[in-house]
Design an enzyme around this catalytic site. Structure first.
Site, PDB file in Angstrom:
ATOM      1  N   GLU A   1       8.798 -10.117  -2.313  1.00 32.16           N
ATOM      2  CA  GLU A   1       7.795 -11.123  -2.603  1.00 32.16           C
ATOM      3  C   GLU A   1       8.367 -11.984  -3.729  1.00 32.16           C
ATOM      4  O   GLU A   1       9.351 -11.624  -4.356  1.00 32.16           O
ATOM      5  CB  GLU A   1       6.490 -10.456  -3.028  1.00 32.16           C
ATOM      6  CG  GLU A   1       6.027  -9.482  -1.949  1.00 32.16           C
ATOM      7  CD  GLU A   1       4.563  -9.108  -2.015  1.00 32.16           C
ATOM      8  OE1 GLU A   1       3.786  -9.654  -1.224  1.00 32.16           O
ATOM      9  OE2 GLU A   1       4.213  -8.271  -2.841  1.00 32.16           O
TER      10      GLU A   1
ATOM     11  N   GLY B   1       2.458   2.402   5.421  1.00 32.01           N
ATOM     12  CA  GLY B   1       3.584   1.511   5.753  1.00 32.01           C
ATOM     13  C   GLY B   1       4.304   1.994   7.002  1.00 32.01           C
ATOM     14  O   GLY B   1       4.657   1.209   7.885  1.00 32.01           O
TER      15      GLY B   1
ATOM     16  N   GLY C   1       0.834  -1.196   0.000  1.00 29.87           N
ATOM     17  CA  GLY C   1       0.000   0.000   0.000  1.00 29.87           C
ATOM     18  C   GLY C   1       0.866   1.242   0.000  1.00 29.87           C
ATOM     19  O   GLY C   1       1.989   1.232  -0.522  1.00 29.87           O
ATOM     20  N   SER C   2       0.360   2.298   0.624  1.00 25.64           N
ATOM     21  CA  SER C   2       1.067   3.585   0.552  1.00 25.64           C
ATOM     22  C   SER C   2       2.225   3.648   1.548  1.00 25.64           C
ATOM     23  O   SER C   2       2.222   2.955   2.565  1.00 25.64           O
ATOM     24  CB  SER C   2       0.091   4.724   0.844  1.00 25.64           C
ATOM     25  OG  SER C   2      -0.388   4.608   2.164  1.00 25.64           O
ATOM     26  N   THR C   3       3.177   4.512   1.271  1.00 23.86           N
ATOM     27  CA  THR C   3       4.328   4.689   2.155  1.00 23.86           C
ATOM     28  C   THR C   3       3.864   5.222   3.517  1.00 23.86           C
ATOM     29  O   THR C   3       4.360   4.787   4.559  1.00 23.86           O
ATOM     30  CB  THR C   3       5.349   5.641   1.499  1.00 23.86           C
ATOM     31  OG1 THR C   3       5.727   5.053   0.241  1.00 23.86           O
ATOM     32  CG2 THR C   3       6.593   5.812   2.349  1.00 23.86           C
TER      33      THR C   3
ATOM     34  N   CYS D   1       1.989  -0.057  -8.444  1.00 24.45           N
ATOM     35  CA  CYS D   1       3.178   0.501  -7.787  1.00 24.45           C
ATOM     36  C   CYS D   1       4.358   0.517  -8.753  1.00 24.45           C
ATOM     37  O   CYS D   1       5.248   1.340  -8.623  1.00 24.45           O
ATOM     38  CB  CYS D   1       3.500  -0.309  -6.546  1.00 24.45           C
ATOM     39  SG  CYS D   1       3.479  -2.078  -6.855  1.00 24.45           S
TER      40      CYS D   1
ATOM     41  N   GLU E   1       5.699  -3.442   0.814  1.00 23.62           N
ATOM     42  CA  GLU E   1       5.775  -3.177  -0.625  1.00 23.62           C
ATOM     43  C   GLU E   1       4.949  -1.912  -0.828  1.00 23.62           C
ATOM     44  O   GLU E   1       3.727  -1.944  -0.756  1.00 23.62           O
ATOM     45  CB  GLU E   1       5.212  -4.387  -1.382  1.00 23.62           C
ATOM     46  CG  GLU E   1       5.731  -4.490  -2.788  1.00 23.62           C
ATOM     47  CD  GLU E   1       4.882  -3.716  -3.748  1.00 23.62           C
ATOM     48  OE1 GLU E   1       5.193  -2.519  -3.948  1.00 23.62           O
ATOM     49  OE2 GLU E   1       3.931  -4.280  -4.282  1.00 23.62           O
TER      50      GLU E   1
HETATM   51  P1  NAD Z   1      -3.458   2.610   1.957  1.00 20.83           P
HETATM   52  O1  NAD Z   1      -2.032   2.266   2.112  1.00 20.83           O
HETATM   53  O2  NAD Z   1      -4.071   3.448   3.018  1.00 20.83           O
HETATM   54  O3  NAD Z   1      -4.340   1.248   1.859  1.00 20.83           O
HETATM   55  C1  NAD Z   1      -3.823  -0.012   1.526  1.00 20.83           C
HETATM   56  C2  NAD Z   1      -4.316  -1.041   2.540  1.00 20.83           C
HETATM   57  O4  NAD Z   1      -3.894  -0.647   3.834  1.00 20.83           O
HETATM   58  C3  NAD Z   1      -5.838  -1.175   2.619  1.00 20.83           C
HETATM   59  O5  NAD Z   1      -6.168  -2.530   2.840  1.00 20.83           O
HETATM   60  C4  NAD Z   1      -6.185  -0.351   3.854  1.00 20.83           C
HETATM   61  O6  NAD Z   1      -7.378  -0.769   4.471  1.00 20.83           O
HETATM   62  C5  NAD Z   1      -4.999  -0.650   4.742  1.00 20.83           C
HETATM   63  N1  NAD Z   1      -4.749   0.340   5.795  1.00 20.83           N
HETATM   64  C6  NAD Z   1      -5.035   1.666   5.783  1.00 20.83           C
HETATM   65  N2  NAD Z   1      -4.658   2.240   6.957  1.00 20.83           N
HETATM   66  C7  NAD Z   1      -4.125   1.258   7.710  1.00 20.83           C
HETATM   67  C8  NAD Z   1      -3.550   1.213   9.016  1.00 20.83           C
HETATM   68  N3  NAD Z   1      -3.457   2.289   9.787  1.00 20.83           N
HETATM   69  N4  NAD Z   1      -3.095   0.030   9.475  1.00 20.83           N
HETATM   70  C9  NAD Z   1      -3.160  -1.080   8.729  1.00 20.83           C
HETATM   71  N5  NAD Z   1      -3.707  -1.107   7.497  1.00 20.83           N
HETATM   72  C10 NAD Z   1      -4.180   0.047   6.984  1.00 20.83           C
HETATM   73  O7  NAD Z   1      -3.622   3.249   0.544  1.00 20.83           O
HETATM   74  P2  NAD Z   1      -4.819   4.160  -0.011  1.00 20.83           P
HETATM   75  O8  NAD Z   1      -5.108   5.299   0.878  1.00 20.83           O
HETATM   76  O9  NAD Z   1      -5.954   3.263  -0.331  1.00 20.83           O
HETATM   77  O10 NAD Z   1      -4.142   4.721  -1.362  1.00 20.83           O
HETATM   78  C11 NAD Z   1      -3.333   5.875  -1.278  1.00 20.83           C
HETATM   79  C12 NAD Z   1      -2.092   5.749  -2.122  1.00 20.83           C
HETATM   80  O11 NAD Z   1      -1.333   4.603  -1.705  1.00 20.83           O
HETATM   81  C13 NAD Z   1      -2.297   5.502  -3.596  1.00 20.83           C
HETATM   82  O12 NAD Z   1      -2.621   6.665  -4.256  1.00 20.83           O
HETATM   83  C14 NAD Z   1      -0.949   4.961  -3.981  1.00 20.83           C
HETATM   84  O13 NAD Z   1      -0.025   6.009  -4.104  1.00 20.83           O
HETATM   85  C15 NAD Z   1      -0.571   4.092  -2.808  1.00 20.83           C
HETATM   86  N6  NAD Z   1      -0.924   2.660  -3.022  1.00 20.83           N
HETATM   87  C16 NAD Z   1       0.082   1.830  -3.393  1.00 20.83           C
HETATM   88  C17 NAD Z   1      -0.216   0.510  -3.657  1.00 20.83           C
HETATM   89  C18 NAD Z   1       0.861  -0.458  -4.083  1.00 20.83           C
HETATM   90  O14 NAD Z   1       0.583  -1.372  -4.857  1.00 20.83           O
HETATM   91  N7  NAD Z   1       2.078  -0.327  -3.568  1.00 20.83           N
HETATM   92  C19 NAD Z   1      -1.512   0.025  -3.543  1.00 20.83           C
HETATM   93  C20 NAD Z   1      -2.518   0.906  -3.117  1.00 20.83           C
HETATM   94  C21 NAD Z   1      -2.193   2.229  -2.864  1.00 20.83           C
END
Ligand code: NAD
Length: 500
Positions: free
Chosen positions: A471, A245, A240-242, A296, A262
């Site tokens: 991965e 992360g 997900g997002s940095t 990503c 990732e």
């Molecule tokens: P996000 O990182 O918030 O969400 C990804 C996952 O993390 C979801 O399942 C979400 O429910 C979960 N999540 C959110 N907050 C969490 C927390 N505090 N603890 C544990 N899990 C949590 O991403 P987003 O807000 O949906 O998207 C924002 C940006 O993130 C996108 O615009 C993109 O830049 C990036 N992104 C990257 C990928 C990737 O493949 N690396 C995938 C999705 C989003």
């Protein structure tokens, strides 16, 4: 429309699963809470999905704990056989899985069918085969001793997947973890839980014992956060997002979880003056517009050598403009909607950001009207940036939005390519072998594609703000195991240190 009608209209015969999957059964959330998952084509609700809370995470962890002793000690080949059977079931149900994924995420059906489903099956098959081939070592130590290592599962792993490739990422995370003997508590993204729930159902059909995999749709800030904090979860794998992360690293510190991240990227896609222009134009369009740029590893910074920049754009811009937007369930659609309305707004906001920085809009930059106005669509967008330091060239837009930059010298190439905090995937197009290897060596990135791929055997992951851990391949098995070193005194005389 009722969920059953929506399913039928999408060509689905199997009921859409919408409850939590805990201990081998579909159940409602303890709180009874649900969240509607929407069809990004028109923002109409598909079905209300149970929302996991802390109590559900605790139940899932307890089920995983009960399942762990038997699962982790099962013959590795038997674990592998279940994953191989699952791969077969995914293929047998491929048409429906593809439709479900397209309905929930907006992936064009031609991609879900041709790429997501086969890649998901391939990943389970690869790690099914790997289960009984991943082994410890014997270390050549002093005479009289035997020293060997065991590769043991880490225990209960928490896995949090995003919404951009839910089906495929479910397999990337689960397959190596299961092959290595771990039990799983997985949280799919709250906006795209449907294909993961269907995979959970197919896993049960493949013979996975109850409790080994628990699937908990839920909010990131609630269920996700609690999984990251949970004292009985030994490892967390996140895509997900940095920013999220970083939150996960903090939340996981309590019990010093093993963490694998990732995260985002701002991949340079470098076209040198000696590249095959036609291949580079087509490959670069795919690199940014596949899955509406929600990847990503998207090639979101298009770096063109100034000698070929005009010739490249003369072909690239018309190609971008010609990409057919439409209902993802239509076979002719080349680009579907973004996965949520909120994300569409975020992507479109970068048009203004870029123009404010002196950027020049070369194509797209808006949502289409007409039949698509209700959905989360954004036209393929090409934006020339003034400097690689601009926000539009630094931040992860994560949409069908490519930033164009030009370069002249080799030194400038590396300065721009390595000029962000990210370091995930990088692509380059050249016919000069020496240059290709030199640039691959110098790129600050976890992965480099020279003229382009993804394979379950090849390590996938990033450096810098793109995360850590890998991965796929043997590296994924290392991530999901820990090493135990065993010493045996076969016949050595040990000096009596404390002899009296
Ligand atoms: P996000 O990182 O918030 O969400 C990804 C996952 O993390 C979801 O399942 C979400 O429910 C979960 N999540 C959110 N907050 C969490 C927390 N505090 N603890 C544990 N899990 C949590 O991403 P987003 O807000 O949906 O998207 C924002 C940006 O993130 C996108 O615009 C993109 O830049 C990036 N992104 C990257 C990928 C990737 O493949 N690396 C995938 C999705 C989003």
């Amino acid at each position: 429309m009722k969920p059953t009608d929506i399913a039928a209209a999408a060509g689905l015969r199997t009921p859409i699963r919408h409850q939590l999957f805990i201990d081998g059964r579909f159940v409602d959330a303890e709180s009874g809470e649900t969240l509607a998952t929407l069809n990004p084509h028109d923002n109409a609700p598909i079905v209300d999905v149970a929302l996991a809370g802390k109590a559900d995470v605790d139940k899932a962890v307890a089920a995983a704990k009960r399942a762990f002793p038997k699962w982790s000690r099962m013959a590795a080949a038997d674990r592998g056989r279940i994953l191989l059977k699952l791969a077969d079931l995914i293929e047998a149900n491929g048409e429906e899985l593809a439709r479900l994924e397209s309905l929930d995420t907006g992936h064009p059906i031609r991609d879900s069918h041709r790429l997501d489903v086969p890649r998901t099956a391939a990943c389970f098959r690869y790690f099914g085969g790997m289960a009984d081939k991943f082994q410890g070592e014997t270390i050549p130590v002093e005479e009289g001793f035997l020293n060997y290592t065991l590769r043991e599962p880490v225990g209960i792993v928490g896995q949090i997947v995003p919404w951009n490739f839910p089906l495929m990422f479910t397999s990337w995370k689960m397959a190596p973890a299961l092959a290595a003997g771990n039990c799983i508590v997985m949280k799919p993204a709250e906006i795209t839980p449907l294909s993961s729930l269907r995979i959970a159902e197919l896993m049960a059909e493949a013979g996975l014992p109850p409790g080994v995999v628990n699937m908990l749709p839920g909010l990131g800030s609630v269920a996700g956060q609690y999984i990251a904090e949970h004292p009985e979860i030994a490892k967390i794998a996140f895509t997900g997002s940095t920013a999220t992360g970083r939150r996960i690293v903090q939340a996981s510190a309590g019990n010093l979880k093993k963490v694998q991240l990732e995260l985002g990227g701002k991949g340079p896609n470098i076209v040198f003056e000696d590249a095959n222009l036609q291949a580079a134009v087509n490959g670069s369009a795919w690199a940014i517009f596949h899955n509406q740029g929600q990847a990503c590893i998207a090639g979101s910074r298009l770096m063109l050598h100034e000698k070929i920049a005009d010739a490249f754009l003369e072909q690239f811009i018309p190609l971008a403009k010609s990409i057919r937007l439409g209902n993802p369930l239509d076979e002719n659609t080349e680009m579907g909607p973004l996965t949520s309305a909120q994300h569409r707004e975020r992507v479109l906001s970068y048009v203004e950001v870029a123009q404010g920085e002196g950027g020049e809009l070369l194509a797209g930059g808006k949502s289409p009207g007409g039949d698509l106005a209700k959905g989360c669509y954004v036209e393929s967008t090409v934006m020339r940036a003034k400097s690689y330091k601009d926000r539009v060239a630094q931040e992860d837009v994560f949409g069908p939005f490519v930033t164009v930059l030009t370069f002249k010298t080799d030194e400038e190439t590396m300065q721009i390519a390595n000029g962000t905090d990210y370091g995930l995937g990088s692509g380059l197009w050249t016919n000069n072998l020496q240059r290709a290897h030199k640039v691959a060596r110098d790129l600050h990135a976890g992965m480099v594609w020279i003229n382009k791929r993804v394979n379950p055997g090849s390590p996938f992951g990033g450096v810098g703000q793109s995360g850590y851990g890998r991965e796929m391949g043997f590296d994924a098995m290392r991530e999901y195991t820990q090493v135990k070193s065993v010493w045996v005194n076969v016949d050595a005389q040990i000096p009596p240190h404390f002899a009296r």
